[in-house]
Design a protein around this motif. Structure first.
Motif, PDB file in Angstrom:
ATOM      1  N   ALA A 122     -19.846 -26.119  10.763  1.00 26.01           N
ATOM      2  CA  ALA A 122     -18.895 -25.053  10.387  1.00 26.01           C
ATOM      3  C   ALA A 122     -19.279 -23.744  11.055  1.00 26.01           C
ATOM      4  CB  ALA A 122     -18.869 -24.895   8.864  1.00 26.01           C
ATOM      5  N   ARG A 181     -17.334 -20.485   9.771  1.00 20.73           N
ATOM      6  CA  ARG A 181     -17.310 -20.174   8.344  1.00 20.73           C
ATOM      7  C   ARG A 181     -18.286 -19.048   8.029  1.00 20.73           C
ATOM      8  NH1 ARG A 181     -19.486 -24.251   3.762  1.00 20.73           N
ATOM      9  NH2 ARG A 181     -21.421 -23.295   4.486  1.00 20.73           N
ATOM     10  N   PRO A 182     -17.962 -18.169   7.078  1.00 20.46           N
ATOM     11  CA  PRO A 182     -18.926 -17.130   6.699  1.00 20.46           C
ATOM     12  C   PRO A 182     -20.251 -17.745   6.270  1.00 20.46           C
ATOM     13  CG  PRO A 182     -16.791 -16.678   5.727  1.00 20.46           C
ATOM     14  CD  PRO A 182     -16.693 -18.049   6.326  1.00 20.46           C
ATOM     15  N   LEU A 183     -21.339 -17.247   6.844  1.00 21.23           N
ATOM     16  CA  LEU A 183     -22.660 -17.735   6.477  1.00 21.23           C
ATOM     17  C   LEU A 183     -23.395 -16.728   5.599  1.00 21.23           C
ATOM     18  CD1 LEU A 183     -24.823 -19.905   6.736  1.00 21.23           C
ATOM     19  CD2 LEU A 183     -25.655 -18.730   8.790  1.00 21.23           C
ATOM     20  N   THR A 232     -22.727 -12.949   3.747  1.00 19.20           N
ATOM     21  CA  THR A 232     -21.934 -11.772   3.392  1.00 19.20           C
ATOM     22  C   THR A 232     -22.865 -10.821   2.657  1.00 19.20           C
ATOM     23  OG1 THR A 232     -19.947 -13.144   3.158  1.00 19.20           O
ATOM     24  CG2 THR A 232     -19.882 -10.923   2.199  1.00 19.20           C
ATOM     25  N   GLU A 249     -19.714  -9.219   6.856  1.00 17.57           N
ATOM     26  CA  GLU A 249     -19.669 -10.677   6.793  1.00 17.57           C
ATOM     27  C   GLU A 249     -19.966 -11.251   8.172  1.00 17.57           C
ATOM     28  OE1 GLU A 249     -16.900 -12.925   4.117  1.00 17.57           O
ATOM     29  OE2 GLU A 249     -15.919 -13.331   6.051  1.00 17.57           O
ATOM     30  N   SER A 291     -20.339 -14.851  10.401  1.00 19.03           N
ATOM     31  CA  SER A 291     -20.182 -16.294  10.515  1.00 19.03           C
ATOM     32  C   SER A 291     -21.502 -16.902  10.989  1.00 19.03           C
ATOM     33  CB  SER A 291     -19.081 -16.626  11.517  1.00 19.03           C
ATOM     34  OG  SER A 291     -19.479 -16.255  12.832  1.00 19.03           O
ATOM     35  N   SER A 302     -20.892 -27.024   0.281  1.00 17.89           N
ATOM     36  CA  SER A 302     -19.628 -26.432  -0.161  1.00 17.89           C
ATOM     37  C   SER A 302     -19.815 -25.187  -1.016  1.00 17.89           C
ATOM     38  CB  SER A 302     -18.823 -27.463  -0.956  1.00 17.89           C
ATOM     39  OG  SER A 302     -19.542 -27.851  -2.131  1.00 17.89           O
ATOM     40  N   ARG A 342     -20.794 -21.400  -2.342  1.00 18.57           N
ATOM     41  CA  ARG A 342     -20.861 -19.987  -1.931  1.00 18.57           C
ATOM     42  C   ARG A 342     -21.708 -19.314  -3.000  1.00 18.57           C
ATOM     43  NH1 ARG A 342     -19.152 -16.473   1.722  1.00 18.57           N
ATOM     44  NH2 ARG A 342     -18.009 -14.575   1.191  1.00 18.57           N
ATOM     45  N   SER A 383     -23.131 -20.981   1.871  1.00 18.58           N
ATOM     46  CA  SER A 383     -22.804 -19.625   2.296  1.00 18.58           C
ATOM     47  C   SER A 383     -23.422 -18.647   1.293  1.00 18.58           C
ATOM     48  CB  SER A 383     -21.284 -19.456   2.345  1.00 18.58           C
ATOM     49  OG  SER A 383     -20.923 -18.133   2.663  1.00 18.58           O
TER      50      SER A 383
END
Length: 238
Positions: A15, A18-20, A22, A33, A35, A185, A187, A213
């Motif tokens: 991914a 995808r934001p890693l 923030t 943020e 990625s 999956s 966050r 994340s």
């Protein structure tokens, strides 16, 4: 394979956009943020700086006197990309990375490889009036390439964190991710500081090992955390 490659390569493969990480600072209102790809670019720039300007190589020891911050994550991963060992005591280090508030502590250790100072400024401003010989991270890091290729492979048994080999640190991070119930999956909202090894493992490395994340909050306003949790669509807390 370096600890950084062990942690980041699976995320970049699965991914990359995808934001890693923030990052919030409730004291300043900052939110940024990154990625996985952007994080990897920052790590590469920082690794090139550490190797080319500070001679960080496998077996070198680096002390990191910095708060939990996205730039701290970048320089930690950069040090491990170079094969360095992150140590807790600046007196034991060849190089010290610090913020402006701990510059005197870093200089007092008289590290043979010098000192790199990070402003942690949201707009990339450096630190004015640094003593001669101290490298200003914000100014210098932007001059370096966003790809890093080590001159030699980093052995898996090379010390990475307070004497622990990279392979053991990676295994411990994966075990902690499982114990914390983290998966790819998730966050994760965290207010953990990373100054203690256990908090660094749980608050950063376990999240990366899980492929999750991270939403890291500095100077957290307790009254606003629940709203952040909902707004950022978080699924776990640290």
């Amino acid at each position: 394979m370096s600890l950084t490659a062990t942690l980041l390569d699976p995320i970049l493969a699965a991914a990359p956009a995808r934001p890693l990480i923030t990052f919030y600072d409730d004291a300043t209102g900052e939110r940024i943020e990154l990625s996985a790809v952007t994080t990897a670019n920052w790590v590469a720039k920082a690794a090139n700086l550490l190797r080319d300007e500070c001679d960080v190589e496998p077996g070198g020891r680096v002390a990191v006197l910095l708060p939990a911050h996205w730039q701290t994550a970048s320089v930690l991963l950069a040090a491990w990309s170079c094969g360095a060992e992150v140590v807790g005591e600046p007196a034991e280090a060849d190089l010290v990375l610090c913020d402006a508030g701990r510059l005197d502590l870093a200089l007092a250790a008289e590290p043979s490889g010098g000192v790199v100072a990070l402003s942690l400024d949201a707009f990339g401003r450096g630190i004015d009036g640094l003593p001669s010989g101290v490298i200003d991270f914000a100014t210098e890091v932007r001059l370096h390439g966003d790809e890093f290729v080590p001159w030699e492979p980093v052995p898996a048994d090379a010390p990475a964190l307070d004497g622990m080999p990279a392979s053991e640190v990676a295994a411990r991070a994966a075990a902690r991710a499982a114990a914390l119930g983290l998966s790819g999956s998730e966050r994760v909202l965290s207010t953990r500081d990373w100054s203690a090894r256990e908090d660094l493992v749980d608050g950063l490395l376990a999240v990366l090992a899980a492929g999750a994340s991270l939403v890291q909050v500095a100077h957290a306003d307790a009254g606003r955390l629940e709203r952040k949790y909902d707004t950022e669509k978080c699924t776990a807390r640290l």
